[in-house]
Design a protein around this motif. Structure first.
Motif, PDB file in Angstrom:
ATOM      1  N   ARG A 122       0.810  -1.220   0.000  1.00 27.82           N
ATOM      2  CA  ARG A 122       0.000   0.000   0.000  1.00 27.82           C
ATOM      3  C   ARG A 122       0.849   1.278   0.000  1.00 27.82           C
ATOM      4  O   ARG A 122       0.447   2.291  -0.558  1.00 27.82           O
ATOM      5  N   CYS A 123       2.002   1.241   0.623  1.00 29.18           N
ATOM      6  CA  CYS A 123       2.823   2.459   0.736  1.00 29.18           C
ATOM      7  C   CYS A 123       3.520   2.755  -0.596  1.00 29.18           C
ATOM      8  O   CYS A 123       4.430   2.034  -0.998  1.00 29.18           O
ATOM      9  N   ASN A 124       3.111   3.825  -1.239  1.00 25.75           N
ATOM     10  CA  ASN A 124       3.729   4.137  -2.534  1.00 25.75           C
ATOM     11  C   ASN A 124       5.017   4.932  -2.391  1.00 25.75           C
ATOM     12  O   ASN A 124       5.645   5.289  -3.380  1.00 25.75           O
TER      13      ASN A 124
ATOM     14  N   GLN B 176      11.265   8.970   4.382  1.00 23.92           N
ATOM     15  CA  GLN B 176      10.342   9.143   3.260  1.00 23.92           C
ATOM     16  C   GLN B 176       8.864   9.084   3.674  1.00 23.92           C
ATOM     17  O   GLN B 176       7.971   9.274   2.867  1.00 23.92           O
ATOM     18  N   CYS B 177       8.640   8.802   4.951  1.00 23.06           N
ATOM     19  CA  CYS B 177       7.267   8.668   5.435  1.00 23.06           C
ATOM     20  C   CYS B 177       6.607  10.037   5.590  1.00 23.06           C
ATOM     21  O   CYS B 177       7.153  10.919   6.238  1.00 23.06           O
ATOM     22  N   THR B 178       5.421  10.179   4.983  1.00 20.83           N
ATOM     23  CA  THR B 178       4.670  11.435   5.084  1.00 20.83           C
ATOM     24  C   THR B 178       3.584  11.351   6.152  1.00 20.83           C
ATOM     25  O   THR B 178       2.800  12.286   6.305  1.00 20.83           O
ATOM     26  N   ALA B 179       3.527  10.219   6.846  1.00 21.84           N
ATOM     27  CA  ALA B 179       2.508   9.993   7.888  1.00 21.84           C
ATOM     28  C   ALA B 179       1.099  10.119   7.316  1.00 21.84           C
ATOM     29  O   ALA B 179       0.184  10.594   7.986  1.00 21.84           O
ATOM     30  N   CYS B 180       0.923   9.681   6.082  1.00 15.99           N
ATOM     31  CA  CYS B 180      -0.383   9.797   5.416  1.00 15.99           C
ATOM     32  C   CYS B 180      -1.420   8.865   6.051  1.00 15.99           C
ATOM     33  O   CYS B 180      -2.612   9.102   5.941  1.00 15.99           O
ATOM     34  N   GLY B 181      -0.959   7.791   6.683  1.00 18.87           N
ATOM     35  CA  GLY B 181      -1.875   6.882   7.363  1.00 18.87           C
ATOM     36  C   GLY B 181      -2.467   5.792   6.483  1.00 18.87           C
ATOM     37  O   GLY B 181      -3.267   4.990   6.957  1.00 18.87           O
ATOM     38  N   ASP B 182      -2.099   5.749   5.209  1.00 18.19           N
ATOM     39  CA  ASP B 182      -2.673   4.733   4.312  1.00 18.19           C
ATOM     40  C   ASP B 182      -2.382   3.316   4.813  1.00 18.19           C
ATOM     41  O   ASP B 182      -3.242   2.439   4.765  1.00 18.19           O
ATOM     42  N   CYS B 183      -1.169   3.093   5.284  1.00 15.71           N
ATOM     43  CA  CYS B 183      -0.796   1.746   5.738  1.00 15.71           C
ATOM     44  C   CYS B 183      -1.558   1.375   7.025  1.00 15.71           C
ATOM     45  O   CYS B 183      -1.940   0.228   7.212  1.00 15.71           O
ATOM     46  N   LEU B 184      -1.809   2.363   7.877  1.00 17.74           N
ATOM     47  CA  LEU B 184      -2.566   2.083   9.112  1.00 17.74           C
ATOM     48  C   LEU B 184      -3.981   1.641   8.785  1.00 17.74           C
ATOM     49  O   LEU B 184      -4.540   0.740   9.418  1.00 17.74           O
TER      50      LEU B 184
HETATM   51  S1  SF4 Z   1       2.160   6.524   6.729  1.00 13.07           S
HETATM   52 FE1  SF4 Z   1       2.447   4.486   5.864  1.00 13.07          FE
HETATM   53  S2  SF4 Z   1       1.671   4.594   3.768  1.00 13.07           S
HETATM   54 FE2  SF4 Z   1       2.002   6.710   4.472  1.00 13.07          FE
HETATM   55  S3  SF4 Z   1       4.089   7.200   3.793  1.00 13.07           S
HETATM   56 FE3  SF4 Z   1       4.256   6.461   5.911  1.00 13.07          FE
HETATM   57  S4  SF4 Z   1       4.671   4.252   5.688  1.00 13.07           S
HETATM   58 FE4  SF4 Z   1       3.902   4.969   3.714  1.00 13.07          FE
END
Ligand code: SF4
Ligand code: SF4
Length: 96
Positions: free
Chosen positions: A47-49, A71-79
């Motif tokens: 899932r993490c692009n 590189q993590c933007t804390a977008c939450g997609d993986c959660l």
């Molecule tokens: S929060 Fe998860 S999906 Fe988003 S950038 Fe970080 S590791 Fe990737």
């Protein structure tokens, strides 16, 4: 008809405001694996692009590590995609 456009416009503005607020709020956060909950299913890796997460084989088991926290933007997609509550966002420390 005009009220439809106004409604769509208002929804778009709210979405933009909400997303920028979320990004601002999470700017100093980074993903972390809750090891005891992780089954190694790798849904989060796919899932993490931004390629933050990586699956590694450890003896017979598969586990996931935070390979590129910078590189993590804390977008939450993986959660959201993890069914086991094995990911969380935590405050960044040090250089990360
Ligand atoms: S929060 Fe998860 S999906 Fe988003 S950038 Fe970080 S590791 Fe990737
Ligand atoms: S989705 Fe959740 S359980 Fe599956 S590998 Fe990622 S952290 Fe582990």
């Amino acid at each position: 008809m005009n009220s439809v456009y106004i409604g769509i416009g208002a929804a778009a503005v709210l979405w933009i405001v909400f997303n920028s607020y979320r990004k601002q709020k999470n700017r100093n956060k980074v993903v972390r694996i809750v090891e005891r909950n992780c089954t190694g299913c790798r849904r989060c890796v796919k899932r993490c692009n931004r390629r933050v997460l990586e699956a590694v084989k450890e003896e017979a088991d598969m586990r996931v590590v935070v390979k590129h926290p910078e590189q993590c933007t804390a977008c939450g997609d993986c959660l959201r995609i993890c069914r086991f509550g094995a990911l969380e966002l935590v405050e960044r420390t040090g250089r990360l």
